[in-house]
Write an enzyme that holds these catalytic residues in place. Sequence first.
Site, PDB file in Angstrom:
ATOM      1  N   ILE A  14      36.661  44.773  47.739  1.00 10.28           N
ATOM      2  CA  ILE A  14      35.283  44.583  48.308  1.00 10.28           C
ATOM      3  C   ILE A  14      35.167  43.417  49.405  1.00 10.28           C
ATOM      4  O   ILE A  14      34.329  43.839  50.155  1.00 10.28           O
ATOM      5  CB  ILE A  14      34.390  43.908  46.840  1.00 10.28           C
ATOM      6  CG1 ILE A  14      34.214  44.989  46.036  1.00 10.28           C
ATOM      7  CG2 ILE A  14      32.963  43.432  47.542  1.00 10.28           C
ATOM      8  CD1 ILE A  14      33.847  44.398  44.724  1.00 10.28           C
ATOM      9  N   ARG A  34      44.891  34.616  50.848  1.00 14.84           N
ATOM     10  CA  ARG A  34      46.118  33.730  50.402  1.00 14.84           C
ATOM     11  C   ARG A  34      47.274  34.319  51.341  1.00 14.84           C
ATOM     12  O   ARG A  34      48.034  33.097  51.621  1.00 14.84           O
ATOM     13  CB  ARG A  34      46.479  33.739  48.957  1.00 14.84           C
ATOM     14  CG  ARG A  34      45.591  33.179  48.030  1.00 14.84           C
ATOM     15  CD  ARG A  34      45.846  33.655  46.540  1.00 14.84           C
ATOM     16  NE  ARG A  34      45.949  34.908  46.162  1.00 14.84           N
ATOM     17  CZ  ARG A  34      46.154  35.374  45.070  1.00 14.84           C
ATOM     18  NH1 ARG A  34      46.218  34.441  44.114  1.00 14.84           N
ATOM     19  NH2 ARG A  34      45.913  36.734  44.611  1.00 14.84           N
ATOM     20  N   GLY A  86      38.849  36.981  44.009  1.00 10.04           N
ATOM     21  CA  GLY A  86      39.069  37.109  42.724  1.00 10.04           C
ATOM     22  C   GLY A  86      40.347  37.416  41.994  1.00 10.04           C
ATOM     23  O   GLY A  86      41.134  38.217  42.609  1.00 10.04           O
ATOM     24  N   TYR A 149      38.163  36.474  32.176  1.00 10.35           N
ATOM     25  CA  TYR A 149      37.600  36.935  33.387  1.00 10.35           C
ATOM     26  C   TYR A 149      36.246  36.940  33.115  1.00 10.35           C
ATOM     27  O   TYR A 149      35.491  36.604  34.120  1.00 10.35           O
ATOM     28  CB  TYR A 149      38.174  38.401  33.505  1.00 10.35           C
ATOM     29  CG  TYR A 149      37.390  39.089  34.881  1.00 10.35           C
ATOM     30  CD1 TYR A 149      38.002  38.645  36.164  1.00 10.35           C
ATOM     31  CD2 TYR A 149      36.478  39.986  34.820  1.00 10.35           C
ATOM     32  CE1 TYR A 149      37.235  39.406  37.233  1.00 10.35           C
ATOM     33  CE2 TYR A 149      35.854  40.711  35.707  1.00 10.35           C
ATOM     34  CZ  TYR A 149      36.588  40.233  36.984  1.00 10.35           C
ATOM     35  OH  TYR A 149      35.905  41.004  38.028  1.00 10.35           O
TER      36      TYR A 149
END
Length: 179
Positions: A14, A34, A86, A149
């Site tokens: 996304i 990251r 995420g 989650y």
Amino acid sequence: MSRLAVVCGGSRGIGGAVALLLAERGCRVVVLSRDQDSARAAMEALPGGDHLSLSCDVSKEQEVQRSFETIQKTCGSVSYLVNAAGINRDSLLLRTPPDLMVSMLHTNLLGSMLTCRAALRSMLRPPGGAIVNIGSVVGLKGNAGQSVYSASKSGLQGFTRSLAKEVASRNVRVNLLLP
């Protein structure tokens, strides 16, 4: 001068799609990921020029601060922030080790808190901007095997609603999308 958009988790998924759309709409985009190589590759694939890529683990306060200081110095004030970084590791709660719980909560919830705080420093002077946090329908409905989650995404919903009220008077919009 084009508006500056920072996309956390902008190297794929996304976040990658959002970074591409923002670049196509004329924004200068900063891709945070990251993995520096992934961030650079995603940034180089964006149309237009003068984009930036940075390695940043949003769950680590020092990395977020350092990244946003670099952004401020090299690019200027942030107009848009998209929190798409995420992680999800499906597992029944009884089988989920505590370190995985902490990792999901730190990335999915604390990471958005840290990046919002860092971006708001420039959004409030002069006032104006927009923040979009990417949540999940699972944060509303729950799902077997996704309790941690779900908790992180539910927390993101409450955080987003409260932050929107905190900064509304400064012309900063804060919204949550639930794909």
